[in-house]
Design an enzyme around this catalytic site. Structure first.
Site, PDB file in Angstrom:
ATOM      1  N   HIS A 184       0.729  -1.119   0.049  1.00  0.00           N
ATOM      2  CA  HIS A 184       0.144  -0.042  -0.193  1.00  0.00           C
ATOM      3  C   HIS A 184       0.934   1.276   0.140  1.00  0.00           C
ATOM      4  O   HIS A 184       1.984   1.140   0.738  1.00  0.00           O
ATOM      5  CB  HIS A 184      -1.219   0.191   1.203  1.00  0.00           C
ATOM      6  CG  HIS A 184      -1.452  -1.053   1.905  1.00  0.00           C
ATOM      7  ND1 HIS A 184      -1.247  -2.061   2.322  1.00  0.00           N
ATOM      8  CD2 HIS A 184      -2.902  -1.239   0.870  1.00  0.00           C
ATOM      9  CE1 HIS A 184      -2.828  -2.710   2.546  1.00  0.00           C
ATOM     10  NE2 HIS A 184      -3.119  -2.559   1.821  1.00  0.00           N
ATOM     11  N   ASP A 237       2.457   1.967   3.050  1.00  0.00           N
ATOM     12  CA  ASP A 237       3.368   1.057   3.741  1.00  0.00           C
ATOM     13  C   ASP A 237       4.624   0.763   3.700  1.00  0.00           C
ATOM     14  O   ASP A 237       5.894   1.008   3.819  1.00  0.00           O
ATOM     15  CB  ASP A 237       3.296  -0.056   3.029  1.00  0.00           C
ATOM     16  CG  ASP A 237       2.348  -0.958   3.736  1.00  0.00           C
ATOM     17  OD1 ASP A 237       1.082  -0.838   4.481  1.00  0.00           O
ATOM     18  OD2 ASP A 237       1.481  -1.653   2.247  1.00  0.00           O
ATOM     19  N   MET A 289       2.810  -6.208  -7.165  1.00  0.00           N
ATOM     20  CA  MET A 289       1.358  -5.700  -7.549  1.00  0.00           C
ATOM     21  C   MET A 289       1.253  -4.441  -6.237  1.00  0.00           C
ATOM     22  O   MET A 289       2.222  -3.947  -5.310  1.00  0.00           O
ATOM     23  CB  MET A 289       0.003  -6.393  -6.283  1.00  0.00           C
ATOM     24  CG  MET A 289      -1.383  -6.252  -6.656  1.00  0.00           C
ATOM     25  SD  MET A 289      -1.759  -4.844  -4.392  1.00  0.00           S
ATOM     26  CE  MET A 289      -2.227  -6.346  -4.064  1.00  0.00           C
ATOM     27  N   GLU A 332     -11.258  -5.823  -5.397  1.00  0.00           N
ATOM     28  CA  GLU A 332     -11.672  -7.192  -4.374  1.00  0.00           C
ATOM     29  C   GLU A 332     -12.602  -7.275  -3.882  1.00  0.00           C
ATOM     30  O   GLU A 332     -12.330  -6.428  -2.942  1.00  0.00           O
ATOM     31  CB  GLU A 332     -10.275  -6.593  -3.692  1.00  0.00           C
ATOM     32  CG  GLU A 332     -10.088  -8.143  -2.449  1.00  0.00           C
ATOM     33  CD  GLU A 332      -8.722  -8.559  -1.573  1.00  0.00           C
ATOM     34  OE1 GLU A 332      -7.605  -7.440  -2.213  1.00  0.00           O
ATOM     35  OE2 GLU A 332      -8.802  -8.332  -0.204  1.00  0.00           O
ATOM     36  N   LYS A 344     -15.342  -7.936  -0.807  1.00  0.00           N
ATOM     37  CA  LYS A 344     -15.263  -8.270   0.726  1.00  0.00           C
ATOM     38  C   LYS A 344     -17.330  -7.976   1.175  1.00  0.00           C
ATOM     39  O   LYS A 344     -17.145  -6.976   0.963  1.00  0.00           O
ATOM     40  CB  LYS A 344     -14.308  -7.467   1.525  1.00  0.00           C
ATOM     41  CG  LYS A 344     -13.970  -8.657   2.524  1.00  0.00           C
ATOM     42  CD  LYS A 344     -13.114  -7.781   3.435  1.00  0.00           C
ATOM     43  CE  LYS A 344     -12.530  -8.275   5.354  1.00  0.00           C
ATOM     44  NZ  LYS A 344     -11.938  -7.920   5.028  1.00  0.00           N
ATOM     45  N   GLU A 385     -10.425 -13.182  -2.951  1.00  0.00           N
ATOM     46  CA  GLU A 385      -9.394 -13.427  -1.549  1.00  0.00           C
ATOM     47  C   GLU A 385     -10.468 -14.288  -1.327  1.00  0.00           C
ATOM     48  O   GLU A 385     -11.826 -14.055  -0.548  1.00  0.00           O
ATOM     49  CB  GLU A 385      -9.520 -12.109  -0.540  1.00  0.00           C
ATOM     50  CG  GLU A 385      -8.814 -13.044   0.674  1.00  0.00           C
ATOM     51  CD  GLU A 385      -8.683 -11.427   1.807  1.00  0.00           C
ATOM     52  OE1 GLU A 385      -7.406 -10.773   1.315  1.00  0.00           O
ATOM     53  OE2 GLU A 385      -9.142 -11.929   2.770  1.00  0.00           O
ATOM     54  N   HIS A 428     -12.383 -13.676   2.214  1.00  0.00           N
ATOM     55  CA  HIS A 428     -14.324 -12.669   1.870  1.00  0.00           C
ATOM     56  C   HIS A 428     -14.823 -13.948   1.026  1.00  0.00           C
ATOM     57  O   HIS A 428     -16.363 -14.239   1.375  1.00  0.00           O
ATOM     58  CB  HIS A 428     -13.459 -11.634   0.500  1.00  0.00           C
ATOM     59  CG  HIS A 428     -12.696 -11.151   1.902  1.00  0.00           C
ATOM     60  ND1 HIS A 428     -11.679 -10.164   0.508  1.00  0.00           N
ATOM     61  CD2 HIS A 428     -11.893 -11.050   2.851  1.00  0.00           C
ATOM     62  CE1 HIS A 428     -11.257  -9.143   1.669  1.00  0.00           C
ATOM     63  NE2 HIS A 428     -11.012 -10.039   2.548  1.00  0.00           N
ATOM     64  N   ASP A 433      -5.694 -13.369  -3.817  1.00  0.00           N
ATOM     65  CA  ASP A 433      -4.960 -13.174  -2.622  1.00  0.00           C
ATOM     66  C   ASP A 433      -5.318 -15.061  -1.568  1.00  0.00           C
ATOM     67  O   ASP A 433      -6.964 -14.893  -1.262  1.00  0.00           O
ATOM     68  CB  ASP A 433      -6.610 -12.357  -1.555  1.00  0.00           C
ATOM     69  CG  ASP A 433      -5.424 -10.310  -1.740  1.00  0.00           C
ATOM     70  OD1 ASP A 433      -4.323 -10.484  -2.241  1.00  0.00           O
ATOM     71  OD2 ASP A 433      -6.070  -9.724  -1.164  1.00  0.00           O
ATOM     72  N   ASP A 489     -12.756 -11.855   9.235  1.00  0.00           N
ATOM     73  CA  ASP A 489     -11.583 -12.109   8.676  1.00  0.00           C
ATOM     74  C   ASP A 489     -10.414 -12.788   9.420  1.00  0.00           C
ATOM     75  O   ASP A 489     -10.502 -12.276   9.630  1.00  0.00           O
ATOM     76  CB  ASP A 489     -11.492 -11.126   7.621  1.00  0.00           C
ATOM     77  CG  ASP A 489     -10.495 -10.684   6.363  1.00  0.00           C
ATOM     78  OD1 ASP A 489     -10.374 -12.009   6.023  1.00  0.00           O
ATOM     79  OD2 ASP A 489      -9.819  -9.844   6.153  1.00  0.00           O
ATOM     80  N   ASP A 521      -7.880 -14.711   8.217  1.00  0.00           N
ATOM     81  CA  ASP A 521      -6.083 -14.038   7.379  1.00  0.00           C
ATOM     82  C   ASP A 521      -5.530 -15.018   8.025  1.00  0.00           C
ATOM     83  O   ASP A 521      -3.937 -14.895   8.277  1.00  0.00           O
ATOM     84  CB  ASP A 521      -5.403 -13.317   6.959  1.00  0.00           C
ATOM     85  CG  ASP A 521      -6.519 -12.133   7.269  1.00  0.00           C
ATOM     86  OD1 ASP A 521      -7.021 -12.425   6.079  1.00  0.00           O
ATOM     87  OD2 ASP A 521      -6.002 -10.360   7.205  1.00  0.00           O
ATOM     88  N   ASP A 552      -2.139 -12.826   1.155  1.00  0.00           N
ATOM     89  CA  ASP A 552      -2.415 -11.947   1.894  1.00  0.00           C
ATOM     90  C   ASP A 552      -3.108 -12.413   3.144  1.00  0.00           C
ATOM     91  O   ASP A 552      -4.976 -12.803   3.460  1.00  0.00           O
ATOM     92  CB  ASP A 552      -4.005 -11.240   1.835  1.00  0.00           C
ATOM     93  CG  ASP A 552      -4.040  -9.926   2.155  1.00  0.00           C
ATOM     94  OD1 ASP A 552      -3.287  -9.677   2.689  1.00  0.00           O
ATOM     95  OD2 ASP A 552      -5.730  -9.402   1.231  1.00  0.00           O
TER      96      ASP A 552
HETATM   97  C1  GCO Z   1      -8.498  -7.456   4.102  1.00  0.00           C
HETATM   98  C2  GCO Z   1      -7.712  -7.038   2.616  1.00  0.00           C
HETATM   99  C3  GCO Z   1      -7.015  -6.171   2.373  1.00  0.00           C
HETATM  100  C4  GCO Z   1      -6.366  -6.327   1.254  1.00  0.00           C
HETATM  101  C5  GCO Z   1      -5.238  -5.029   0.392  1.00  0.00           C
HETATM  102  C6  GCO Z   1      -4.697  -4.947  -0.427  1.00  0.00           C
HETATM  103  O1  GCO Z   1      -9.550  -7.881   4.481  1.00  0.00           O
HETATM  104  O2  GCO Z   1      -7.603  -6.422   5.197  1.00  0.00           O
HETATM  105  O3  GCO Z   1      -7.817  -7.944   2.507  1.00  0.00           O
HETATM  106  O4  GCO Z   1      -6.159  -6.843   2.985  1.00  0.00           O
HETATM  107  O5  GCO Z   1      -6.344  -6.951   0.576  1.00  0.00           O
HETATM  108  O6  GCO Z   1      -5.735  -3.711   1.679  1.00  0.00           O
HETATM  109  O7  GCO Z   1      -5.588  -4.435  -1.134  1.00  0.00           O
HETATM  110 MN    MN Z   2      -6.558  -9.189   0.128  1.00  0.00          MN
HETATM  111 MN    MN Z   3      -9.209  -9.699   3.477  1.00  0.00          MN
END
Ligand code: GCO
Ligand code: MN
Ligand code: MN
Length: 386
Positions: free
Chosen positions: A54, A57, A88, A181, A183, A217, A220, A245, A255, A257, A287
């Protein structure tokens, strides 16, 4: 089994993934901050090919031009040193309080204009770093109460922003494509474009729809109770799988992850098989982040685990697809027959023939597809007892 990652695997991680410090809504950070240089070296050491970021970041939010330049130059130097590619880029349109009501779909016009400017500035950086994909994750694009926004207006503003930014990329001659993306929720109560299906339909309305695809993802779609595999397969079929992702998630939860392949092993077997057999050539982007229980050593265990599980599942998928018993079971299930057109293109004469055809319904009703035996072969392969 060879579990060595290679550049052609195109494994990538976001700076924020291994950089995640374990902060959650209930607790403070539990791990020290890793410097970007340290992250890149660690990723290169475990055989990763690409890295994503990002804007915030990489370059401190609100920094002067000269500080941004210094941070960016240091990143470029470390990319050169480690041989990693920038696969990316994306914009942080969610952290700063400015974005509490949304970014590209905030009700406040200045917030929307600032958000678009923030993306444009980072598109310049993405182009400089050679990132081919630019992700739009609209974490704040949504509502808690439907009284606060007219969703139809919000979608118009979303479209307007993407049309404008597509125009910017084309005008500048950047070789960049967009990946949306989806969600369903978190951090907003409801997020616009909640699933792969919503996003695919939305893309068709865009002015530069040919340069806009998806970054689905695992977590998601799974949060929504949907099959990630089916979403990915449809995105592929519509030639919209631009990026992916990878992580893991239990159905119906926040979420999570998790490390790729740590939960939905069977789903992931099919996902990896699909990615590997389809010729998908984009990044395989993890991700995800380490459990909050982990120290820095655990973070690298987590990252190696994502890669290891992917490669192991790819190996299992190859073994499955070359097993003669699987070929036999698939023949019985008529898997290949689905690729044969049912009626072909319409013509009056073929319609006449079809209407005149007599089907033996008793025979059709008695067909059996042997899916129990076929699926048991899947399970046998995953369990290593095939
Ligand atoms: C989340 C998302 C993020 C995005 C990231 C890139 O649920 O937090 O998955 O991790 O993927 O911001 O766009
Ligand atoms: Mn993501
Ligand atoms: Mn996510």
């Amino acid at each position: 089994m060879d579990l060595t990652p290679r550049p052609e695997n195109r494994f990538s991680f976001g700076l924020w993934t291994v950089g995640n410090r374990g902060r959650d809504p209930f607790g403070e950070a539990v791990r020290p901050k890793l410097e970007t240089t340290e992250i890149l070296k660690g990723l290169a050491d475990i055989g990763v090919w690409g890295v994503s970021f990002h804007d915030d970041d990489l370059m401190t939010f609100g920094a002067t031009e000269s500080q941004r330049r210094a941070e960016l130059d240091e990143f470029k130097r470390t990319l050169d040193e480690t041989g990693l590619v920038c696969s990316m880029a994306t914009t942080n349109l969610f952290y700063h309080p400015i974005f509490k009501d949304g970014a590209l779909t905030s009700n406040d016009r200045d917030v929307r204009r600032y958000a678009i400017q923030k993306v444009m500035r980072n598109l310049d950086v993405a182009a400089e770093l050679g990132a081919p994909i630019y992700v739009f994750w609209g974490g704040r694009e949504g509502v808690e109460t439907a009284a606060s926004k007219d969703t139809r207006d919000a979608l118009s503003r979303y479209k307007e922003a993407l049309d404008y930014l597509g125009g910017y990329v084309k005008d500048k001659g950047y070789d960049i494509r967009f990946a949306l993306e989806p969600k369903p929720n978190e951090p907003r109560g409801d997020i616009f474009l909640p699933t792969v299906g919503h996003a695919l339909a939305f893309i068709e309305t865009l002015e530069h729809s040919e340069m806009v695809g998806l970054n689905p993802e695992v977590a998601h779609e799974t949060m929504s109770g949907l099959s990630f595999y089916q979403g990915v397969a449809q995105a592929m079929w519509q030639e919209k799988l631009f990026h992916i992702d990878l992580n893991d998630q239990r159905i119906g939860r926040f979420d999570q992850d998790f490390r790729f392949g740590s939960e939905g092993i069977k789903d992931h077997f099919f996902l990896v098989r699909l990615l590997e057999s389809s010729g998908y050539s984009g990044a395989k982007h993890f991700d995800a982040h380490a459990y909050r229980t982990e120290d820095v050593q655990g973070v690298w265990d987590f990252a190696r685990g994502c890669i290891r599980n992917y490669l192991a599942l790819a190996d299992k998928a190859r073994a499955f697809d070359t097993d003669p018993r699987v070929a036999e079971a698939m023949a019985r299930a008529k898997v290949a027959e689905l690729a044969v057109p049912s009626v072909g293109a319409y013509s009056a004469s073929s319609a006449g023939q079809l209407l005149a055809e007599n089907f033996d319904l008793d025979v059709l009703a008695d067909l059996s597809y042997g899916n129990e035996a076929l699926d048991q072969l899947v399970v046998d392969h995953i369990l290593g007892i095939a």
